[in-house]
Design a protein around this motif. Structure first.
Motif, PDB file in Angstrom:
ATOM      1  N   SER A  17      -3.293   8.387   7.485  1.00  0.00           N
ATOM      2  CA  SER A  17      -3.929   8.674   8.777  1.00  0.00           C
ATOM      3  C   SER A  17      -2.883   9.019   9.837  1.00  0.00           C
ATOM      4  CB  SER A  17      -4.790   7.505   9.224  1.00  0.00           C
ATOM      5  OG  SER A  17      -4.000   6.373   9.392  1.00  0.00           O
ATOM      6  N   ILE A  18      -1.693   8.437   9.743  1.00  0.00           N
ATOM      7  CA  ILE A  18      -0.625   8.762  10.710  1.00  0.00           C
ATOM      8  C   ILE A  18      -0.159  10.202  10.482  1.00  0.00           C
ATOM      9  CG2 ILE A  18       1.733   8.172  11.459  1.00  0.00           C
ATOM     10  CD1 ILE A  18       1.063   5.264  11.034  1.00  0.00           C
TER      11      ILE A  18
ATOM     12  N   LEU B 160      -7.415  14.454   7.280  1.00  0.00           N
ATOM     13  CA  LEU B 160      -7.523  13.144   6.628  1.00  0.00           C
ATOM     14  C   LEU B 160      -8.226  13.278   5.276  1.00  0.00           C
ATOM     15  CD1 LEU B 160      -6.855  10.143   7.287  1.00  0.00           C
ATOM     16  CD2 LEU B 160      -9.160   9.915   8.179  1.00  0.00           C
TER      17      LEU B 160
ATOM     18  N   SER C 226      -0.213   4.291   2.930  1.00  0.00           N
ATOM     19  CA  SER C 226      -0.821   3.786   4.164  1.00  0.00           C
ATOM     20  C   SER C 226      -0.578   4.717   5.345  1.00  0.00           C
ATOM     21  CB  SER C 226      -0.281   2.398   4.462  1.00  0.00           C
ATOM     22  OG  SER C 226       1.120   2.431   4.436  1.00  0.00           O
ATOM     23  N   ALA C 227       0.332   5.687   5.186  1.00  0.00           N
ATOM     24  CA  ALA C 227       0.644   6.587   6.308  1.00  0.00           C
ATOM     25  C   ALA C 227      -0.257   7.818   6.346  1.00  0.00           C
ATOM     26  CB  ALA C 227       2.101   7.013   6.225  1.00  0.00           C
TER      27      ALA C 227
ATOM     28  N   MET D 193       0.863  -1.204   0.000  1.00  0.00           N
ATOM     29  CA  MET D 193       0.000   0.000   0.000  1.00  0.00           C
ATOM     30  C   MET D 193       0.886   1.237   0.000  1.00  0.00           C
ATOM     31  SD  MET D 193      -3.438   0.800   0.858  1.00  0.00           S
ATOM     32  CE  MET D 193      -4.155   2.406   1.058  1.00  0.00           C
TER      33      MET D 193
ATOM     34  N   LEU E  39       5.150  11.467  14.108  1.00  0.00           N
ATOM     35  CA  LEU E  39       4.034  11.425  15.074  1.00  0.00           C
ATOM     36  C   LEU E  39       4.562  11.290  16.495  1.00  0.00           C
ATOM     37  CD1 LEU E  39       0.944  11.154  15.685  1.00  0.00           C
ATOM     38  CD2 LEU E  39       1.206   8.711  15.348  1.00  0.00           C
ATOM     39  N   MET E  40       5.544  10.400  16.665  1.00  0.00           N
ATOM     40  CA  MET E  40       6.114  10.192  17.991  1.00  0.00           C
ATOM     41  C   MET E  40       6.808  11.463  18.486  1.00  0.00           C
ATOM     42  SD  MET E  40       8.683   7.218  19.302  1.00  0.00           S
ATOM     43  CE  MET E  40      10.066   7.885  18.428  1.00  0.00           C
TER      44      MET E  40
ATOM     45  N   SER F  53       5.524   7.962  11.092  1.00  0.00           N
ATOM     46  CA  SER F  53       5.356   7.399  12.442  1.00  0.00           C
ATOM     47  C   SER F  53       6.398   8.003  13.388  1.00  0.00           C
ATOM     48  CB  SER F  53       5.444   5.878  12.418  1.00  0.00           C
ATOM     49  OG  SER F  53       6.695   5.477  11.960  1.00  0.00           O
ATOM     50  N   THR F  54       7.605   8.262  12.864  1.00  0.00           N
ATOM     51  CA  THR F  54       8.634   8.924  13.682  1.00  0.00           C
ATOM     52  C   THR F  54       8.209  10.366  13.980  1.00  0.00           C
ATOM     53  OG1 THR F  54      10.245   7.588  12.477  1.00  0.00           O
ATOM     54  CG2 THR F  54      11.133   9.341  13.843  1.00  0.00           C
TER      55      THR F  54
ATOM     56  N   THR G  86      -2.672  16.920  13.292  1.00  0.00           N
ATOM     57  CA  THR G  86      -3.706  17.235  14.291  1.00  0.00           C
ATOM     58  C   THR G  86      -3.096  17.472  15.667  1.00  0.00           C
ATOM     59  OG1 THR G  86      -5.248  15.846  13.074  1.00  0.00           O
ATOM     60  CG2 THR G  86      -5.861  16.397  15.320  1.00  0.00           C
TER      61      THR G  86
ATOM     62  N   ALA H 279      -2.774  12.417  11.903  1.00  0.00           N
ATOM     63  CA  ALA H 279      -2.670  12.438  13.368  1.00  0.00           C
ATOM     64  C   ALA H 279      -1.541  13.365  13.810  1.00  0.00           C
ATOM     65  CB  ALA H 279      -2.434  11.025  13.884  1.00  0.00           C
TER      66      ALA H 279
ATOM     67  N   ASP I 164       5.674   7.569   2.874  1.00  0.00           N
ATOM     68  CA  ASP I 164       6.752   7.125   3.767  1.00  0.00           C
ATOM     69  C   ASP I 164       6.216   6.921   5.188  1.00  0.00           C
ATOM     70  OD1 ASP I 164       9.070   6.596   5.097  1.00  0.00           O
ATOM     71  OD2 ASP I 164      10.235   8.191   4.158  1.00  0.00           O
ATOM     72  N   ILE I 165       5.803   5.712   5.466  1.00  0.00           N
ATOM     73  CA  ILE I 165       5.182   5.407   6.770  1.00  0.00           C
ATOM     74  C   ILE I 165       6.180   5.530   7.932  1.00  0.00           C
ATOM     75  CG2 ILE I 165       5.496   2.883   6.577  1.00  0.00           C
ATOM     76  CD1 ILE I 165       2.651   2.631   7.846  1.00  0.00           C
ATOM     77  N   LYS I 166       7.454   5.194   7.662  1.00  0.00           N
ATOM     78  CA  LYS I 166       8.468   5.272   8.721  1.00  0.00           C
ATOM     79  C   LYS I 166       8.684   6.728   9.131  1.00  0.00           C
ATOM     80  CE  LYS I 166      13.054   3.717   9.950  1.00  0.00           C
ATOM     81  NZ  LYS I 166      14.377   3.464   9.408  1.00  0.00           N
TER      82      LYS I 166
END
Lengths: 301, 105
Positions: free
Chosen positions: B7-8, B58, B4-5, B1, B83-84, B80-81, B14, B11, B75-77
Motif C-alpha cells: 500500500s505504501i 493497489l 507489507s509495503a 510479512m 513515498l516521502m 517509505s523513503t 499514486t 501511495a 522492501d518497506i524501508k
C-alpha cells in the motif's frame, strides 16, 4: 457512555454535537462489523481472544450511542418546534434506532440464538449503509444551517488527526505487546477523520462557500497571493494526505505482531510514513491559517 | 510479512501520478478545463483520479507477483523513503509552478 453523550450535548448545543455522536457511532459500527466478521471467520485473526464478549460490548455501546443521538436529535427538533418524522434524516434515525434495538435486545435475552443469527447478520450489514446515508444527510442539513461550523469541524478533525498521528509515532518508537493493536486503531481513526472531516467536509466548504464568498474578498484585499499561491497549492497538495493515511492504515493492518516487534526496519519505515502524514497535517494548518488571515485582512480593507 | 509495503508503494505511485496531473493542469488551461468538464469541478476530478489511481495500483500490485518482485515491494524501508521523497518533491513542484505563475501575472 451516557456521560460522553451528555458531555458532548452540553458543550455543543447545536447539530455539531449530534454529528460528533454520530461519528463515534459510525466508528463503533465498523468495529462491531469487524468483530462480527471475525466471529464468522471472514476476517482471519491469529489470536482472536474473547471476540463474542467484545462484539456484545461494542453492540451495547453502539445501541446506547444511537439512542443518545436520537434523543439529542429529537431535542434539537423540538426546540425548533418541528416534528422528528418531518425530515428524511429523522425517519432514517428512527429506523436505525429500531434496528439497533432489534440487534441488541434479543442478543442479550435469547439463550438459543441460532434461529435469530441470520436476521441479526442481515440487519447488521443493512445498518451500515443506512447509518452512513443518514449521517451524510444530517451533515448536509447541518452544513446548510451554518457553514462556520463546518470550517470548525474541518479544523477539529485535522487537529485530532495530528494527535492520532503522534500517538502512532509514539507506539512505533516504544513498541510493546499491545502497540500494534493500538497503532492500528489510531490509524483507522486517522483515515476516517481525514476522509470525513478534512476531505469531504473541507471539500464541500471549498466548493460551496470559499469560491463565492472568501476568494473574491482575498483577491480584492492586500494579499491576493494567499489565494493564488497558498490556497491553490493547499487544495491540491491536500489530496496526497488521505492517500498516505490509507496506506499507513493498510500497512499496519497487514503487518503481523512478530514482524512488528522483531523488525526495527519496519517500525522505522512506518514512523517515516506517520511523520510524513503529520507534516502534511501541520502544513495544511499553516496554509489554512494564512488563508483565514488573508480573508480577515481582505474583509477589513 | 513479506510484502507489507504494497500500500505504501501504491501511495507513492499514486502521489507521483496525481502530482504530475496537478502540475500539468496548473500549466495547461485546456487540460484544467477538460478535468473540470469531467465532474463539474477540477478539484473533484483530481480527487477522483487520486482515488482511482490508488485503488488501481493497489489491486495491480496485490494481483501480480511479478510486479511486486520487480518493484521490490517487500522492501518497506525503500518504499517509505520513496513515498516521502515523492511527496516532498511534488509539494515543492506544485508550489514552484504556482509561484512562477503568480509572478508572471
Amino acid at each position: 457512555m451516557l456521560l460522553v453523550i451528555g458531555g458532548i450535548a452540553l458543550v455543543y448545543e447545536r447539530w455539531i454535537g449530534h454529528a460528533l455522536i454520530a461519528i463515534i457511532s459510525l466508528a463503533l459500527m465498523v468495529y462491531a462489523l469487524t468483530t462480527g466478521a471475525i466471529l464468522k471467520g471472514r476476517i482471519k485473526k491469529k489470536s482472536p481472544g474473547n471476540v463474542i464478549k467484545l462484539h456484545k460490548r461494542v453492540g451495547i455501546y453502539f445501541g446506547a450511542l444511537i439512542l443518545g443521538s436520537f434523543i439529542y436529535g429529537l431535542w434539537l427538533r423540538l426546540e425548533n418546534g418541528e416534528s422528528i418524522l418531518a425530515s428524511v434524516h429523522g425517519k432514517l434515525g428512527l429506523i436505525i434506532l429500531l434496528i439497533g434495538v432489534l440487534q441488541v435486545i434479543p442478543s442479550l435475552i435469547l439463550k438459543n440464538r441460532a434461529s435469530y443469527r441470520i436476521l441479526h447478520k442481515i440487519m447488521g450489514y443493512s445498518l451500515a449503509p443506512i447509518l452512513i446515508i443518514d449521517a451524510s444527510w444530517g451533515l448536509h442539513n447541518g452544513v446548510i444551517a451554518g457553514t462556520k461550523n463546518l470550517v470548525l469541524f474541518h479544523s477539529i478533525t485535522g487537529g485530532l488527526s495530528a494527535l492520532l498521528l503522534v500517538w502512532i509515532i509514539i507506539e512505533m518508537l516504544y513498541p510493546a505487546d499491545r502497540s500494534l493493536g493500538r497503532a492500528r486503531i489510531a490509524s483507522y481513526l486517522t483515515a476516517l477523520l481525514i476522509t470525513a472531516g478534512c476531505w469531504i467536509a473541507g471539500g464541500y466548504n471549498y466548493l460551496t462557500v470559499y469560491g463565492s464568498q472568501v476568494k473574491p474578498v482575498i483577491l480584492a484585499g492586500p494579499h491576493p497571493w494567499a489565494h493564488e499561491v497558498v490556497m491553490e497549492a493547499k487544495e491540491h497538495i491536500f489530496v496526497f494526505l488521505p492517500i498516505i493515511a490509507f496506506a499507513l492504515s493498510i500497512t499496519l493492518f497487514a503487518l503481523d505482531r512478530d514482524a512488528f516487534l522483531g523488525d526495527a526496519k519496519s517500525r522505522r519505515a512506518l514512523t517515516i510514513t506517520a511523520c510524513l502524514a503529520l507534516f502534511m497535517v501541520l502544513l495544511m494548518f499553516l496554509m489554512g491559517a494564512v488563508i483565514s488571515n488573508a480573508g480577515h485582512t481582505g474583509a477589513e480593507a | 510479512m513479506k510484502e507489507s509495503a504494497t500500500s505504501i508503494a501504491s501511495a507513492a505511485i499514486t502521489i507521483f501520478l496525481t502530482g504530475c496531473i496537478i502540475i500539468a493542469h496548473d500549466v495547461s488551461t485546456g487540460f484544467r478545463q477538460s478535468l473540470a468538464a469531467l465532474t463539474g469541478h477540477h478539484w473533484i476530478s483530481v480527487s477522483v483520479v487520486a482515488i482511482v489511481l490508488f485503488v488501481l495500483s493497489l489491486v495491480l500490485l496485490l494481483g501480480s507477483k511479478n510486479a511486486r518482485k520487480s518493484l521490490k515491494v517487500y522492501d518497506i524501508k525503500l518504499w517509505s523513503t520513496a513515498l516521502m521523497a515523492v511527496t516532498l518533491i511534488m509539494i515543492l513542484g506544485i508550489l514552484a509552478v504556482l509561484i512562477a505563475r503568480y509572478l508572471a501575472d
